[in-house]
Design an enzyme around this catalytic site. Sequence first.
Site, PDB file in Angstrom:
ATOM      1  CG  ASP A  21      13.415  15.668  27.102  1.00  0.00           C
ATOM      2  OD1 ASP A  21      13.019  15.031  27.781  1.00  0.00           O
ATOM      3  OD2 ASP A  21      12.754  16.952  27.014  1.00  0.00           O
ATOM      4  CG  HIS A  38      15.236   6.381  31.965  1.00  0.00           C
ATOM      5  ND1 HIS A  38      15.313   7.585  31.222  1.00  0.00           N
ATOM      6  CD2 HIS A  38      14.207   6.368  32.419  1.00  0.00           C
ATOM      7  CE1 HIS A  38      14.244   8.143  31.610  1.00  0.00           C
ATOM      8  NE2 HIS A  38      13.553   7.574  32.789  1.00  0.00           N
ATOM      9  CB  SER A  66      15.952  18.171  36.965  1.00  0.00           C
ATOM     10  OG  SER A  66      14.981  17.424  36.924  1.00  0.00           O
ATOM     11  NE  ARG A  72      11.082  12.405  35.082  1.00  0.00           N
ATOM     12  CZ  ARG A  72      11.354  12.382  33.995  1.00  0.00           C
ATOM     13  NH1 ARG A  72      11.788  11.235  33.513  1.00  0.00           N
ATOM     14  NH2 ARG A  72      11.194  13.297  33.039  1.00  0.00           N
ATOM     15  CG  LEU A 132      35.285  14.779  28.176  1.00  0.00           C
ATOM     16  CD1 LEU A 132      34.864  15.904  27.506  1.00  0.00           C
ATOM     17  CD2 LEU A 132      34.610  13.582  27.699  1.00  0.00           C
ATOM     18  CB  ILE A 196      16.578  26.801  29.654  1.00  0.00           C
ATOM     19  CG1 ILE A 196      16.887  27.476  28.302  1.00  0.00           C
ATOM     20  CG2 ILE A 196      18.024  26.688  30.154  1.00  0.00           C
ATOM     21  CD1 ILE A 196      17.734  26.934  27.422  1.00  0.00           C
TER      22      ILE A 196
HETATM   23  C1  FPP Z   1      14.968  12.695  30.239  1.00  0.00           C
HETATM   24  O1  FPP Z   1      14.064  11.832  29.243  1.00  0.00           O
HETATM   25  C2  FPP Z   1      16.114  11.990  30.818  1.00  0.00           C
HETATM   26  C3  FPP Z   1      16.285  11.677  31.965  1.00  0.00           C
HETATM   27  C4  FPP Z   1      15.501  12.263  33.304  1.00  0.00           C
HETATM   28  C5  FPP Z   1      17.261  10.829  32.570  1.00  0.00           C
HETATM   29  C6  FPP Z   1      18.574  10.583  31.985  1.00  0.00           C
HETATM   30  C7  FPP Z   1      19.161   9.653  32.157  1.00  0.00           C
HETATM   31  C8  FPP Z   1      19.802   8.860  31.283  1.00  0.00           C
HETATM   32  C9  FPP Z   1      20.180   9.109  30.028  1.00  0.00           C
HETATM   33  C10 FPP Z   1      20.494   7.429  31.796  1.00  0.00           C
HETATM   34  C11 FPP Z   1      21.569   7.742  32.985  1.00  0.00           C
HETATM   35  C12 FPP Z   1      22.684   8.399  32.377  1.00  0.00           C
HETATM   36  C13 FPP Z   1      23.871   8.296  32.753  1.00  0.00           C
HETATM   37  C14 FPP Z   1      24.953   9.145  32.483  1.00  0.00           C
HETATM   38  C15 FPP Z   1      24.413   7.078  33.801  1.00  0.00           C
HETATM   39  P1  FPP Z   1      12.648  11.831  29.755  1.00  0.00           P
HETATM   40  O2  FPP Z   1      12.337  10.627  30.868  1.00  0.00           O
HETATM   41  O3  FPP Z   1      12.149  13.107  30.609  1.00  0.00           O
HETATM   42  O4  FPP Z   1      11.891  11.676  28.497  1.00  0.00           O
HETATM   43  P2  FPP Z   1      10.274  12.186  27.990  1.00  0.00           P
HETATM   44  O5  FPP Z   1      10.500  13.588  27.884  1.00  0.00           O
HETATM   45  O6  FPP Z   1      10.283  11.452  26.837  1.00  0.00           O
HETATM   46  O7  FPP Z   1       9.438  11.608  29.108  1.00  0.00           O
END
Ligand code: FPP
Length: 246
Positions: A21, A38, A66, A72, A132, A196
């Site tokens: 996050d 990201h 999720s 979004r 892994l 969570i």
């Molecule tokens: C949460 O941060 C992150 C996500 C919803 C996306 C996670 C994706 C990646 C790390 C990139 C792709 C990964 C792989 C494995 C290919 P947020 O956007 O909710 O951050 P915020 O809470 O600060 O808005």
Amino acid sequence: MGFKDQIDFSKLPQHIAIIMDGNGRWAKGKGKLRVFGHRNGVLSVRDIVEASVEMGIGYLTLYTFSSENWNRPRLEVSAIMELMVSTIHKEIENFMRNNVRLNAIGDLKMLPEKCFRELTWAIDKTSANSGLTLTLALSYSSRNEMVQAAKNIACKVKSGELNAEDIDERTFAANLYTRNMPDPELLIRTSGEYRISNYLLWQIAYAELYFTPKLWPDFRREDLYDAIIDYQKRERRFGLTSEQLN
Ligand code: FPP
């Protein structure tokens, strides 16, 4: 700052789950668009996967997208999906070299076709790897997973394959996406949020929870070492008393 040599390698968690996050906030703090966060989050993913391989962790499960994330802004959703396709494509050689088996859990049929195809291709290509197991939770909702498990079980009872009286915790666990995995012993969430968020609700019943203020794009292997060192200091009692454990 945790150092690798402070880790007791005989007491590693077998399964680490992470809620990645803070990508958006990280980008905003730098005056950039959320997708920049990201993209940098992918660098953290690579480092954490490599460190997990080096340590000999068996299972790493990353909350990547999720079911709620579909709501979004459209541009952000498509950017994350594109990023997934390109990351899987780029990382496949590393997965093969490092003996990583890729896996995915969630409502995968919701994914755009290109993303689904790339993912299933990579899962298939790495399926014989024995190091892994890297699981991406995608279009994932733990409540939905449990509802699906309940439906599967109900169908088996209805068809006579299963007796209602025989349903126990093992029956339920065997009907979850995670049926072939041990439960996570350690759950890490970055970005200073203490939630969570509908992640592995059944599976984390006895997990140790570790929260860090670090935003995901800043989270690196030293932070993972910190989390493991902290985990190893905890007394995991599973409802027993300290005296019973000793
Ligand atoms: C949460 O941060 C992150 C996500 C919803 C996306 C996670 C994706 C990646 C790390 C990139 C792709 C990964 C792989 C494995 C290919 P947020 O956007 O909710 O951050 P915020 O809470 O600060 O808005």
